[in-house]
Write a protein that holds these residues in place. Sequence first.
Motif, PDB file in Angstrom:
ATOM      1  N   ALA A  32      39.095  40.757  26.226  1.00 17.26           N
ATOM      2  CA  ALA A  32      37.665  41.086  26.222  1.00 17.26           C
ATOM      3  C   ALA A  32      37.053  40.816  27.593  1.00 17.26           C
ATOM      4  CB  ALA A  32      36.944  40.290  25.143  1.00 17.26           C
ATOM      5  N   GLU A  33      37.441  39.707  28.208  1.00 10.43           N
ATOM      6  CA  GLU A  33      36.921  39.382  29.541  1.00 10.43           C
ATOM      7  C   GLU A  33      37.392  40.405  30.578  1.00 10.43           C
ATOM      8  OE1 GLU A  33      36.797  35.642  32.703  1.00 10.43           O
ATOM      9  OE2 GLU A  33      37.655  35.354  30.710  1.00 10.43           O
ATOM     10  N   ALA A  35      38.045  43.542  29.996  1.00 12.06           N
ATOM     11  CA  ALA A  35      37.265  44.761  29.763  1.00 12.06           C
ATOM     12  C   ALA A  35      35.881  44.651  30.395  1.00 12.06           C
ATOM     13  CB  ALA A  35      37.151  45.025  28.262  1.00 12.06           C
ATOM     14  N   GLN A  36      35.244  43.478  30.286  1.00 10.12           N
ATOM     15  CA  GLN A  36      33.932  43.277  30.907  1.00 10.12           C
ATOM     16  C   GLN A  36      34.024  43.377  32.429  1.00 10.12           C
ATOM     17  OE1 GLN A  36      32.738  39.447  29.456  1.00 10.12           O
ATOM     18  NE2 GLN A  36      31.815  40.261  27.577  1.00 10.12           N
ATOM     19  N   LEU A  37      35.053  42.772  33.002  1.00  2.29           N
ATOM     20  CA  LEU A  37      35.223  42.814  34.453  1.00  2.29           C
ATOM     21  C   LEU A  37      35.498  44.232  34.944  1.00  2.29           C
ATOM     22  CD1 LEU A  37      37.319  39.558  35.013  1.00  2.29           C
ATOM     23  CD2 LEU A  37      34.925  39.952  35.631  1.00  2.29           C
ATOM     24  N   ALA A  39      34.391  46.963  33.522  1.00  4.31           N
ATOM     25  CA  ALA A  39      33.119  47.685  33.439  1.00  4.31           C
ATOM     26  C   ALA A  39      32.226  47.342  34.633  1.00  4.31           C
ATOM     27  CB  ALA A  39      32.413  47.361  32.126  1.00  4.31           C
ATOM     28  N   ARG A  40      32.177  46.066  35.003  1.00  4.94           N
ATOM     29  CA  ARG A  40      31.375  45.660  36.168  1.00  4.94           C
ATOM     30  C   ARG A  40      31.927  46.269  37.443  1.00  4.94           C
ATOM     31  NH1 ARG A  40      30.896  39.321  35.998  1.00  4.94           N
ATOM     32  NH2 ARG A  40      30.316  39.703  38.155  1.00  4.94           N
TER      33      ARG A  40
END
Length: 137
Positions: A32-33, A35-37, A39-40
Amino acid sequence: MDLAEIRHTPRPPGRREAGNVALAAKIVALQAEIAQLEARAAGHRADFERERERTDRLMVELQQAIAETIAAKEATARLEGFLRTDGRTPGSIDSHGLVARRPGHLAADLVAGDRKAFREQSMSSHSQLAGEIVRQK
């Protein structure tokens, strides 16, 4: 060696399964982390591309302004040179008034020539810049 002397006590299966569950939870959290990175990072890449395009446009405008400045300086120098080397005294008038009109016509011819030269130079520098941009990408 007698195998009967070896005392083997197997581990309870619950402990191993608990460790696997905890490991699986950590993996899910890390995914999940990630995926967030990602996206950023995609957002930052979009910002970078937008700024690159803006910089390219500003560079073209700057080159055009420089070309216009150079053309204006050259026209000014030519006019000043003409006025210095004319050989006539200021205010002298010939029989048809041509001397008074001559600098105006010369200035108009110089400006028209400078505009044409500027357009040709702008097109050349613009195509060169576009070629450099394509090569950089």
